[in-house]
Write a protein that holds these residues in place. Structure first.
Motif, mmCIF file in Angstrom:
data_model
loop_
_atom_site.group_PDB
_atom_site.id
_atom_site.type_symbol
_atom_site.label_atom_id
_atom_site.label_comp_id
_atom_site.label_asym_id
_atom_site.label_seq_id
_atom_site.Cartn_x
_atom_site.Cartn_y
_atom_site.Cartn_z
ATOM 1 N N LEU A 100 8.218 -13.391 59.977
ATOM 2 C CA LEU A 100 6.923 -13.750 60.554
ATOM 3 C C LEU A 100 6.075 -12.493 60.649
ATOM 4 C CD1 LEU A 100 7.258 -16.362 63.440
ATOM 5 C CD2 LEU A 100 6.445 -16.666 61.113
ATOM 6 N N GLU A 101 6.758 -11.366 60.865
ATOM 7 C CA GLU A 101 6.125 -10.063 60.658
ATOM 8 C C GLU A 101 6.786 -9.469 59.432
ATOM 9 O OE1 GLU A 101 3.667 -9.037 62.283
ATOM 10 O OE2 GLU A 101 3.778 -10.035 64.235
ATOM 11 N N GLU A 102 5.973 -8.950 58.524
ATOM 12 C CA GLU A 102 6.590 -8.326 57.369
ATOM 13 C C GLU A 102 6.959 -6.892 57.699
ATOM 14 O OE1 GLU A 102 4.456 -8.183 53.624
ATOM 15 O OE2 GLU A 102 6.270 -7.258 52.815
ATOM 16 N N PRO A 103 8.257 -6.548 57.535
ATOM 17 C CA PRO A 103 8.655 -5.164 57.802
ATOM 18 C C PRO A 103 7.935 -4.210 56.851
ATOM 19 C CG PRO A 103 10.574 -6.588 57.477
ATOM 20 C CD PRO A 103 9.376 -7.374 57.085
ATOM 21 N N SER A 104 7.696 -2.979 57.338
ATOM 22 C CA SER A 104 7.059 -1.997 56.469
ATOM 23 C C SER A 104 8.075 -1.374 55.513
ATOM 24 C CB SER A 104 6.400 -0.896 57.308
ATOM 25 O OG SER A 104 5.545 -1.474 58.270
ATOM 26 N N HIS A 105 9.279 -1.137 56.021
ATOM 27 C CA HIS A 105 10.379 -0.648 55.177
ATOM 28 C C HIS A 105 11.648 -1.347 55.614
ATOM 29 C CE1 HIS A 105 7.812 2.611 53.827
ATOM 30 N NE2 HIS A 105 7.601 2.954 55.082
ATOM 31 N N GLY A 106 12.647 -1.290 54.731
ATOM 32 C CA GLY A 106 13.953 -1.789 55.111
ATOM 33 C C GLY A 106 14.205 -3.194 54.611
ATOM 34 N N SER A 107 15.358 -3.740 55.009
ATOM 35 C CA SER A 107 15.692 -5.077 54.523
ATOM 36 C C SER A 107 16.394 -5.889 55.607
ATOM 37 C CB SER A 107 16.586 -4.979 53.288
ATOM 38 O OG SER A 107 17.836 -4.458 53.660
ATOM 39 N N ILE A 108 16.372 -7.192 55.389
ATOM 40 C CA ILE A 108 17.012 -8.149 56.282
ATOM 41 C C ILE A 108 18.014 -8.932 55.454
ATOM 42 C CG2 ILE A 108 16.627 -10.206 57.710
ATOM 43 C CD1 ILE A 108 15.191 -7.861 58.887
ATOM 44 N N GLU A 109 19.198 -9.124 56.000
ATOM 45 C CA GLU A 109 20.142 -9.994 55.308
ATOM 46 C C GLU A 109 20.651 -11.027 56.305
ATOM 47 O OE1 GLU A 109 23.003 -7.968 52.836
ATOM 48 O OE2 GLU A 109 24.382 -9.669 52.962
ATOM 49 N N VAL A 110 20.522 -12.297 55.926
ATOM 50 C CA VAL A 110 21.048 -13.373 56.773
ATOM 51 C C VAL A 110 21.959 -14.245 55.928
ATOM 52 C CG1 VAL A 110 20.496 -15.380 58.186
ATOM 53 C CG2 VAL A 110 19.036 -13.371 58.295
ATOM 54 N N ASP A 111 23.192 -14.390 56.352
ATOM 55 C CA ASP A 111 24.132 -15.277 55.675
ATOM 56 C C ASP A 111 24.155 -15.019 54.166
ATOM 57 O OD1 ASP A 111 25.985 -17.384 55.557
ATOM 58 O OD2 ASP A 111 24.396 -18.848 55.137
ATOM 59 N N GLY A 112 24.226 -13.746 53.816
ATOM 60 C CA GLY A 112 24.363 -13.400 52.401
ATOM 61 C C GLY A 112 23.072 -13.347 51.603
ATOM 62 N N LEU A 113 21.958 -13.711 52.232
ATOM 63 C CA LEU A 113 20.675 -13.663 51.520
ATOM 64 C C LEU A 113 19.905 -12.423 51.969
ATOM 65 C CD1 LEU A 113 18.529 -15.381 49.746
ATOM 66 C CD2 LEU A 113 17.522 -15.823 51.982
ATOM 67 N N ARG A 114 19.667 -11.536 50.993
ATOM 68 C CA ARG A 114 19.019 -10.296 51.352
ATOM 69 C C ARG A 114 17.555 -10.306 50.926
ATOM 70 N NH1 ARG A 114 20.644 -4.020 50.326
ATOM 71 N NH2 ARG A 114 18.488 -3.389 49.956
ATOM 72 N N VAL A 115 16.666 -9.959 51.842
ATOM 73 C CA VAL A 115 15.248 -9.867 51.518
ATOM 74 C C VAL A 115 14.768 -8.468 51.849
ATOM 75 C CG1 VAL A 115 12.970 -10.892 51.830
ATOM 76 C CG2 VAL A 115 14.999 -12.292 52.207
ATOM 77 N N ASP A 116 14.230 -7.793 50.840
ATOM 78 C CA ASP A 116 13.709 -6.448 51.043
ATOM 79 C C ASP A 116 12.237 -6.518 51.392
ATOM 80 O OD1 ASP A 116 16.072 -4.968 50.376
ATOM 81 O OD2 ASP A 116 15.760 -5.630 48.301
ATOM 82 N N SER A 117 11.783 -5.548 52.164
ATOM 83 C CA SER A 117 10.350 -5.486 52.450
ATOM 84 C C SER A 117 9.619 -5.037 51.187
ATOM 85 C CB SER A 117 10.086 -4.493 53.577
ATOM 86 O OG SER A 117 10.373 -3.192 53.125
ATOM 87 N N GLY A 118 8.317 -5.303 51.169
ATOM 88 C CA GLY A 118 7.495 -4.776 50.079
ATOM 89 C C GLY A 118 7.454 -5.650 48.847
ATOM 90 N N GLY A 119 8.291 -6.695 48.788
ATOM 91 C CA GLY A 119 8.255 -7.585 47.626
ATOM 92 C C GLY A 119 6.951 -8.373 47.600
ATOM 93 N N ARG A 120 6.547 -8.793 46.410
ATOM 94 C CA ARG A 120 5.309 -9.571 46.268
ATOM 95 C C ARG A 120 5.564 -10.755 45.349
ATOM 96 N NH1 ARG A 120 3.974 -7.960 50.048
ATOM 97 N NH2 ARG A 120 2.528 -6.339 50.708
#
Lengths: 253, 265
Positions: free
Chosen positions: A53-73
């Motif tokens: 809901l807030e886009e991180p400026s750097h770094g990544s989030i992984e939930v249940d094996g799904l990884r999302v990096d910040s900065g993607g478009r």
């Protein structure tokens, strides 16, 4: 055991304001983690970064094996964020029920519209969850007619009906009249006992102490303490934690 | 005996209800008196040519369908345009935002009367000729679309950020959020002003008569009125039809409002 939520090297800036400072955090399945800290410490922002809901400026989030990096478009990133949100349920301070839908319509909206669940199946699941939060008897009412505590219980049922892997609670009792807080905390306790992984931003020290497996203290965008509630409340290591706990103690008296 | 007694609050409520009912009764009586006065003036002190009215009322009434047709088609066009303009106004893409504000500014900055004549007289000079009725509908739709876009924009803005966030957290796409969460709430907000706009539209459609090609209520009234020098009678008949139409439309509008009001706020 592998973590179900991993926050890695997360940074968040609002303009020049550095509100999350290189935070990493793992949450194990079925764990209940409370995030406490003074307002402005970044705890809500951290929680809101977990479902983007807030886009991180750097770094990544992984939930249940799904990884999302910040900065993607682009389309691929949108799909990743969408999948991430399906794995996380969120409960807001202001409930945010849809006022033009009845309680039941609120709860089945996600499954029917987002997951294309068969309507009958969605209703069965919704009624089960409404029953477990004690709100089935109001299923045909509009949110306008509910008390704050009832609204929040419906909001919890709405999030649960999406069958998320993790539940995120953003100060779920802060907008409630004091006498209504208990009913919401009881429902949350029940959700925890059912084995849901939970991250809870809260000011309710009693809840943190009783229900949480871990309590994390934030200050100025950093994690300053992360320990079991008994330890944390009896022997706070950081003076800022001690100050925070003392403030609540005097507040409670 | 205790249980039959009413509480202080109930007594207070009853007293208030009585006051409201009494007020409404007096208003109704006053309306009837005013209407009676109007009818009296035009039947005694001012003499009307009843023979003329009897002969021509039906002819003027024949324009009601034209008036309603123009209004309905124009309002549908206006709603579509207003929605597009409102979404454009909320867009962060500069050309779309500019297009929307340009349209609204241009239309609101010029008279509706001029716009209608533009479609009848100016465009044909460029070889662009619409069927007569469409030269009336297009400017009305364009004009009302520009005004209504503000209503829609306000409606969309009135939906809180939390609603978007809740929808996003459930995994809704922006389109689903707009369709399922934002627009239903925005439309409910916009329905009362939209009803007013529609009612104004039925009256503003009279302007189309000035071009002489669309035989709606106003055109018919002025035609027979001028021909036989009975303008007073002709315009009174037309006024009664317009008033009647707006009364009926107002009734339906309040019904619709009540229906849409369920669960709101």
């Amino acid at each position: 055991m592998t973590a179900i939520v991993s926050v890695s090297n997360l940074d968040k800036y609002f303009g020049h304001l550095h509100v999350i400072k290189n935070i990493s955090l793992d949450v194990q399945p079925r764990e209940v983690v409370c995030l406490i800290g003074r307002s402005g410490s970044g705890k809500s922002t951290l929680l809101r970064c977990i479902n983007f809901l807030e886009e991180p400026s750097h770094g990544s989030i992984e939930v249940d094996g799904l990884r999302v990096d910040s900065g993607g478009r682009g389309k691929e990133q949108r799909q990743l964020i969408h999948d991430l949100r399906l794995k996380t349920g969120m409960v807001f301070q202001e409930f945010n029920l849809f006022p033009h839908m009845t309680v039941l319509e609120n709860v089945i909206e996600g499954p029917v519209i987002v997951k294309n669940t068969d309507r009958k199946q969605a209703i069965a699941l919704a009624e089960e969850n409404l029953n477990s939060v004690g709100m089935l008897f109001k299923k045909d009412e509009y949110p306008l007619r509910l008390s704050g505590g009832q609204k929040q219980r419906v909001a919890i049922a709405r999030a649960l009906t999406m069958q998320p892997r993790v539940m995120l609670f953003d100060e779920p009792t802060s907008a409630l009249d004091p006498e209504l807080i208990g009913e919401v905390l009881n429902v949350m306790k029940k959700v925890a006992l059912d084995g849901m992984t939970m991250l809870v931003v809260t000011h309710e020290m009693g809840f943190a102490r009783e229900v949480a497996d871990r309590v994390i203290v934030m200050s100025e965008g950093e994690l300053i303490e992360d320990s079991k509630p008994d330890e944390l409340f009896k022997n706070p290591k950081d003076p800022r934690t001690k100050a925070l706990i003392d403030r609540y103690r005097t507040g409670e008296q | 005996m205790v249980q039959t007694q009413k509480s202080q609050a109930e007594l207070l409520f009853d007293a208030q209800q009585r006051k409201v009912r009494l007020f409404r009764t007096y208003v109704t009586i006053s309306w009837v008196v005013l209407l009676g006065l109007l009818i009296y003036i035009f039947s005694g002190p001012i003499e009307l040519d009843t023979e003329f009215i009897r002969k021509n009322a039906l002819f003027i009434a024949g324009g009601v369908w034209q008036t309603l047709f123009i209004s309905v088609v124009s309002i549908i066009m206006a709603i579509v345009l207003a929605l597009l303009a409102a979404l454009g106004r909320l867009s962060t893409f500069p050309p779309i935002y500019a297009l929307s504000t340009f349209y609204v500014s241009m239309i609101r900055g010029t008279p509706l009367f001029l716009q209608i004549f533009f479609f009848y007289l100016a465009l044909p000079q460029l070889g662009i000729v619409f069927p007569a009725i469409w030269s009336g509908i297009l400017p009305l739709g364009l004009n009302y679309g520009a005004y209504m876009s503000e209503t829609f924009r306000a409606g969309i803005s009135s939906v809180s950020k939390g609603q978007r966030e809740a929808a996003a957290a459930l995994g809704m796409t922006p389109l689903q959020t707009m369709r399922r969460v934002i627009l239903p709430q925005a439309l409910r907000f916009a329905i009362p002003p939209m009803g007013n706009d529609f009612i104004s539209m039925t009256k503003d459609s009279a302007l189309v008569s000035a071009t002489g090609f669309v035989h709606e209520v106003m055109w018919r009234a002025t035609r027979v009125g001028r021909a036989q020098f009975n303008n007073l009678e002709a315009l009174i008949v037309a006024a009664i039809f317009y008033w009647g139409m707006t009364l009926i439309l107002t009734f339906f509008q309040s019904r619709l409002e009540a229906r849409l009001g369920r669960g709101d706020r």
